[in-house]
Design a protein around this motif. Structure first.
Motif, short mmCIF file in Angstrom:
data_model
loop_
_atom_site.label_atom_id
_atom_site.label_comp_id
_atom_site.label_asym_id
_atom_site.label_seq_id
_atom_site.Cartn_x
_atom_site.Cartn_y
_atom_site.Cartn_z
N ARG A 1 -17.20 14.94 7.14
CA ARG A 1 -16.20 14.95 5.98
C ARG A 1 -14.35 14.76 5.94
NH1 ARG A 1 -14.20 20.76 2.75
NH2 ARG A 1 -13.09 19.98 1.33
N LEU A 2 -14.20 14.80 7.54
CA LEU A 2 -13.23 13.58 7.33
C LEU A 2 -13.61 12.32 7.95
CD1 LEU A 2 -10.24 13.82 9.46
CD2 LEU A 2 -11.60 14.06 11.46
N CYS A 3 -14.26 12.00 7.97
CA CYS A 3 -14.84 10.79 8.37
C CYS A 3 -14.10 10.29 6.82
CB CYS A 3 -15.79 10.01 9.02
SG CYS A 3 -15.56 10.78 10.96
N VAL A 4 -15.36 10.72 6.18
CA VAL A 4 -15.38 9.76 4.43
C VAL A 4 -13.52 9.69 3.68
CG1 VAL A 4 -15.98 10.73 1.76
CG2 VAL A 4 -17.75 11.06 3.58
N SER A 5 -12.71 10.65 4.36
CA SER A 5 -12.00 11.14 3.86
C SER A 5 -11.07 9.96 4.82
CB SER A 5 -10.67 12.13 4.10
OG SER A 5 -12.18 13.66 3.56
N ALA A 6 -11.07 9.52 5.75
CA ALA A 6 -10.65 8.46 6.61
C ALA A 6 -10.73 7.11 6.39
CB ALA A 6 -10.21 9.24 7.82
N MET B 1 1.04 -1.43 -0.38
CA MET B 1 -0.02 0.22 -0.03
C MET B 1 0.96 1.10 -0.28
SD MET B 1 -2.94 1.48 0.24
CE MET B 1 -3.65 -0.50 0.58
N ASN B 2 0.41 2.42 -0.80
CA ASN B 2 1.33 3.02 -0.34
C ASN B 2 0.87 4.35 0.75
OD1 ASN B 2 1.85 6.41 -0.48
ND2 ASN B 2 1.36 5.79 -2.99
N SER B 3 2.07 5.33 0.73
CA SER B 3 2.35 5.38 2.63
C SER B 3 1.32 6.12 2.57
CB SER B 3 4.02 5.09 2.74
OG SER B 3 4.50 6.66 2.51
N ALA B 4 0.89 7.24 1.53
CA ALA B 4 0.14 8.57 1.31
C ALA B 4 -1.43 7.94 0.96
CB ALA B 4 0.75 9.20 0.33
N THR B 5 -1.56 6.84 1.35
CA THR B 5 -2.84 6.64 0.90
C THR B 5 -3.23 5.54 2.60
OG1 THR B 5 -2.85 4.04 0.17
CG2 THR B 5 -3.62 5.63 -1.28
N ILE B 6 -4.60 5.56 3.25
CA ILE B 6 -4.77 4.85 4.18
C ILE B 6 -5.77 3.13 4.15
CG2 ILE B 6 -6.97 5.09 6.28
CD1 ILE B 6 -6.75 7.86 5.89
N SER B 7 -5.04 2.10 4.89
CA SER B 7 -5.66 1.09 4.46
C SER B 7 -6.85 0.51 5.19
CB SER B 7 -4.64 0.53 5.24
OG SER B 7 -3.23 0.62 4.45
N GLN B 8 -7.68 -0.48 5.10
CA GLN B 8 -9.18 -0.16 5.25
C GLN B 8 -9.02 -0.60 6.83
OE1 GLN B 8 -11.16 -3.21 2.89
NE2 GLN B 8 -13.26 -2.98 4.40
N GLU C 1 -4.12 9.49 14.92
CA GLU C 1 -3.41 9.09 15.62
C GLU C 1 -2.87 7.59 15.86
OE1 GLU C 1 0.00 7.92 18.42
OE2 GLU C 1 -0.57 8.90 17.06
N ALA C 2 -5.14 6.85 15.76
CA ALA C 2 -5.11 6.01 15.67
C ALA C 2 -4.83 4.88 14.41
CB ALA C 2 -6.71 5.76 16.11
N LEU C 3 -5.01 6.12 13.54
CA LEU C 3 -4.56 5.25 11.98
C LEU C 3 -2.92 4.77 11.85
CD1 LEU C 3 -7.07 7.66 9.70
CD2 LEU C 3 -7.21 4.75 10.04
N ARG C 4 -2.31 5.65 12.21
CA ARG C 4 -1.17 5.83 12.22
C ARG C 4 -0.70 5.05 12.61
NH1 ARG C 4 3.61 5.95 15.61
NH2 ARG C 4 1.95 6.65 17.00
N GLN C 5 -0.66 4.52 14.45
CA GLN C 5 -1.31 3.39 14.80
C GLN C 5 -0.82 2.04 14.59
OE1 GLN C 5 -1.96 2.93 19.31
NE2 GLN C 5 -1.15 4.97 19.55
N LEU C 6 -2.08 2.43 13.89
CA LEU C 6 -2.72 0.65 13.24
C LEU C 6 -1.50 0.22 11.64
CD1 LEU C 6 -6.94 1.05 13.34
CD2 LEU C 6 -4.88 -0.21 14.48
N GLU C 7 -1.01 1.51 11.32
CA GLU C 7 -0.40 1.67 9.90
C GLU C 7 0.56 0.80 10.11
OE1 GLU C 7 -0.86 2.01 6.32
OE2 GLU C 7 -2.35 1.52 6.50
N ASN C 8 1.53 1.54 11.61
CA ASN C 8 3.05 1.15 11.93
C ASN C 8 3.21 -0.75 12.28
OD1 ASN C 8 4.03 3.60 11.37
ND2 ASN C 8 3.72 4.21 13.14
N ARG C 9 1.65 -1.20 12.80
CA ARG C 9 1.47 -2.51 13.13
C ARG C 9 1.88 -3.29 11.97
NH1 ARG C 9 -2.84 -1.45 17.03
NH2 ARG C 9 -2.03 -0.05 18.58
N LYS C 10 1.55 -2.93 10.89
CA LYS C 10 1.32 -3.88 9.65
C LYS C 10 2.95 -4.03 9.00
CE LYS C 10 -2.97 -2.18 7.61
NZ LYS C 10 -3.94 -1.65 6.65
#
Length: 160
Positions: free
Chosen positions: A29-34, A1-8, A151-160
Motif C-alpha cells: 500500500r505504501l509503494c502504491v501511494s508513493a 509540482m505541489n509540495s504535497a505530491t510526489i514527483s515521478q 527519506e530517499a524521496l525527500r532527497q530527490l525532491e530537494n535536488r530539483k
C-alpha cells in the motif's frame, strides 16, 4: 509540482524473504501511494493470495507495480550494486548520510533475521541504519520501509 505530491521517480523497495503477510500488505500500500515498485524475493513466509496480505493492502494491491524473484541470487543478477542500499540494524552509517539516487533499490530483510550476512559483507559501504535510541532492537518492517522510502524521496525532491 505541489509540495504535497510526489514527483515521478524510479525508486524500488525490495523485501528479502518477508515472513509476515500484514507487513508486506502495508508495504504494498505504501509503494502504491508513493509511486515505488515493490520487489519480493522468495522464499516468502506466505502465499500471494493470503487473506491477511490482501486485507492489509486493501484495494491498492491491484495497482501495485510488483515483481517477484525466485531467489536472492537471481534478483542480484538483475541490479547494479551501485544502486542498492541495504537497511540493517547492524549498519554503522545513518540513512541520513546516504545520497540516494532516482534508480536506487532500498533493500530490507525479513522480520525475523534481517538481511543475509553474505549480502551485508559483500556490500559493506551500502549498509544503512535508521537511527534510534540506544539499546533498542529495531523498528517494525513496514515502519522502516516507510522511513527509508520517504527519506530517499525527500532527497530527490530537494535536488530539483
Amino acid at each position: 509540482m505541489n509540495s504535497a505530491t510526489i514527483s515521478q521517480h524510479a525508486l524500488k523497495i525490495v523485501l528479502i524473504h518477508p515472513q509476515i503477510p500484514p507487513n508486506t500488505g502495508q508495504i504494498a500500500r505504501l509503494c502504491v501511494s508513493a509511486g515505488a515498485q515493490l520487489h519480493l524475493v522468495r522464499p516468502l513466509g506466505f502465499v500471494l493470495s493470503d487473506r491477511q496480505l490482501k486485507r492489509a493492502a486493501m484495494d491498492y494491491w491491484q495497482r501495485l507495480n510488483l515483481t517477484v524473484h525466485n531467489d536472492l541470487a537471481s534478483f542480484m543478477k538483475t541490479i547494479d550494486p551501485a544502486h542498492l542500499w541495504l537497511f540493517s540494524t547492524t549498519g554503522q552509517r545513518s540513512f541520513w548520510d546516504a545520497e540516494f539516487s532516482n534508480s536506487d533499490y532500498l533493500i530490507f530483510g525479513n522480520e525475523n533475521q534481517g538481511l543475509p550476512d553474505s549480502l551485508l559483507t559483500q556490500n559493506p559501504s551500502r549498509v544503512l541504519r535508521i537511527p534510534q535510541v540506544p539499546d533498542e532492537r529495531c523498528l517494525n518492517l513496514s515502519s522502516a520501509v516507510a522511513l527509508g522510502l520517504f527519506e530517499a524521496l525527500r532527497q530527490l525532491e530537494n535536488r530539483k
